[in-house]
Design an enzyme around this catalytic site. Sequence first.
Site, short mmCIF file in Angstrom:
data_model
loop_
_atom_site.label_atom_id
_atom_site.label_comp_id
_atom_site.label_asym_id
_atom_site.label_seq_id
_atom_site.Cartn_x
_atom_site.Cartn_y
_atom_site.Cartn_z
N HIS A 209 56.74 63.51 71.06
CA HIS A 209 57.54 64.61 70.11
C HIS A 209 58.66 63.96 69.20
O HIS A 209 58.91 64.34 68.35
CB HIS A 209 57.95 65.76 70.80
N ASP B 118 46.90 65.81 70.29
CA ASP B 118 48.29 66.22 70.57
C ASP B 118 48.92 65.28 69.70
O ASP B 118 48.63 64.57 68.81
CB ASP B 118 48.69 66.02 71.97
O1 T3D Z 1 49.75 62.76 79.19
C1 T3D Z 1 49.27 62.17 78.28
O2 T3D Z 1 49.37 61.04 78.01
C2 T3D Z 1 48.72 62.99 77.14
C3 T3D Z 1 48.70 62.10 75.72
C4 T3D Z 1 47.42 61.66 75.47
C5 T3D Z 1 47.39 61.15 74.05
C6 T3D Z 1 46.08 60.21 73.90
O3 T3D Z 1 46.39 59.29 72.99
S1 T3D Z 1 44.84 60.62 74.51
C7 T3D Z 1 43.50 59.56 74.06
C8 T3D Z 1 43.57 58.03 74.45
N1 T3D Z 1 42.97 57.08 73.87
C9 T3D Z 1 41.48 57.19 74.18
O4 T3D Z 1 41.05 57.70 74.91
C10 T3D Z 1 40.98 55.74 73.59
C11 T3D Z 1 40.31 54.74 74.60
N2 T3D Z 1 39.92 53.65 74.04
C12 T3D Z 1 38.70 53.53 73.51
O5 T3D Z 1 37.97 54.26 73.42
C13 T3D Z 1 38.27 52.28 73.08
O6 T3D Z 1 38.97 51.17 73.44
C14 T3D Z 1 38.35 52.24 71.49
C15 T3D Z 1 37.36 53.26 70.78
C16 T3D Z 1 39.59 52.48 70.85
C17 T3D Z 1 38.25 50.76 71.10
O7 T3D Z 1 36.99 50.22 71.57
P1 T3D Z 1 36.62 48.66 71.38
O8 T3D Z 1 35.32 48.48 72.25
O9 T3D Z 1 37.19 48.08 70.09
O10 T3D Z 1 37.78 47.95 72.51
P2 T3D Z 1 37.77 47.93 74.12
O11 T3D Z 1 37.03 46.92 74.57
O12 T3D Z 1 37.31 49.49 74.70
O13 T3D Z 1 39.35 47.77 74.25
C18 T3D Z 1 40.11 46.70 74.37
C19 T3D Z 1 40.95 46.54 75.72
O14 T3D Z 1 41.83 47.53 75.20
C20 T3D Z 1 40.39 46.93 76.87
O15 T3D Z 1 41.12 46.28 77.98
P3 T3D Z 1 40.41 44.91 78.68
O16 T3D Z 1 39.03 45.62 79.44
O17 T3D Z 1 40.05 43.89 77.78
O18 T3D Z 1 41.30 44.63 79.75
C21 T3D Z 1 40.51 48.47 77.07
O19 T3D Z 1 40.70 48.83 78.69
C22 T3D Z 1 42.13 48.54 76.38
N3 T3D Z 1 42.46 49.94 75.94
C23 T3D Z 1 41.76 50.47 74.95
N4 T3D Z 1 42.25 51.43 74.88
C24 T3D Z 1 42.84 51.91 75.93
C25 T3D Z 1 42.94 50.59 76.64
N5 T3D Z 1 43.92 50.58 77.78
C26 T3D Z 1 44.51 51.50 78.08
N6 T3D Z 1 44.75 52.69 77.49
C27 T3D Z 1 43.71 52.94 76.25
N7 T3D Z 1 43.98 53.93 75.67
#
Ligand code: T3D
Length: 255
Positions: free
Chosen positions: A82, A137
């Site tokens: 925020h 959010d």
């Molecule tokens: O209390 C609160 O915190 C409430 C607030 C919430 C706010 C929010 O933002 S909630 C939504 C959070 N974000 C997500 O759910 C997105 C999660 N990520 C994904 O779905 C995918 O990573 C993507 C679609 C964004 C990208 O996919 P891709 O295939 O291009 O990349 P990847 O292989 O998934 O990610 C690369 C690395 O980044 C990987 O790490 P590693 O395995 O190589 O060590 C992955 O774990 C990391 N990473 C991606 N997103 C996140 C993350 N690590 C931590 N948090 C993430 N959000």
Amino acid sequence: MAEVEVARDGAVQTITLNRPDKLNAFTLGVHEDLQAALEEARDPAVRAVVITGAGRGFSAGQDLTAFGESGDVAAMLRATYHVNVLAIRSLEKPVLAAVNGVCAGAGLSLACACDIRLASDAAFFVPGFVGIGLIPDSGGSFFIQRLLGTPRAFEWMTSNRRLTAAEAHAWGLVSEVVEADAFAARVTERAAELAAAPTRAIAMTKRLFDEAATSTLEEQLEREAEAQAEAARTDDFREGVAAFGEKRAPEFRGR
Ligand code: T3D
């Protein structure tokens, strides 16, 4: 390496989210550094701000390994997201989101809180929230609904569908899509244009548009009258009129 890098090039301040191995996901440290960077951007010498990400991500939103660190989600949102979203909206200068890559969850909200969005053709957009059972959010329900309209915003934010940069452009989510190789140069060019513009008038336009969301026509006409009187007192207005008369390009100073 700082988790948020800040660089100044003339009147442009660039803020780079810098956790590339985690797609620049937000941690408490990132929030604090972003807050400090946005505070620094209040310097009147800064006339345009760019927010971008290092590596192949803009931001993947909340770091899910640090989710709920404090145990109180609402309090965490108030103290972190925020503060930064409100700081962007209250900055009296244009803020450009240079969406270089993956943009998801609160990263998407952050991009949408900015005044202008440019996307690399390598970027893609993912709601994120609904994928893990959350609601949009950090301003997501506010900005995305306004940018896309309720039907499209609702369908997208409840589907978690990946949107390409081209689709985001067609929907009006971003104003321009640029080839990845040319993206940095185009961002520099666009930010320089914004920094050379009449900053006071741009700041007042930003405020007026924000206020219009909750104003009556009468209230908004009055706000316009007051803002125009203020704009007409600036050096930039005098310069704009002089340049027009002399058939030359204006040199605005932002005051
Ligand atoms: O209390 C609160 O915190 C409430 C607030 C919430 C706010 C929010 O933002 S909630 C939504 C959070 N974000 C997500 O759910 C997105 C999660 N990520 C994904 O779905 C995918 O990573 C993507 C679609 C964004 C990208 O996919 P891709 O295939 O291009 O990349 P990847 O292989 O998934 O990610 C690369 C690395 O980044 C990987 O790490 P590693 O395995 O190589 O060590 C992955 O774990 C990391 N990473 C991606 N997103 C996140 C993350 N690590 C931590 N948090 C993430 N959000």
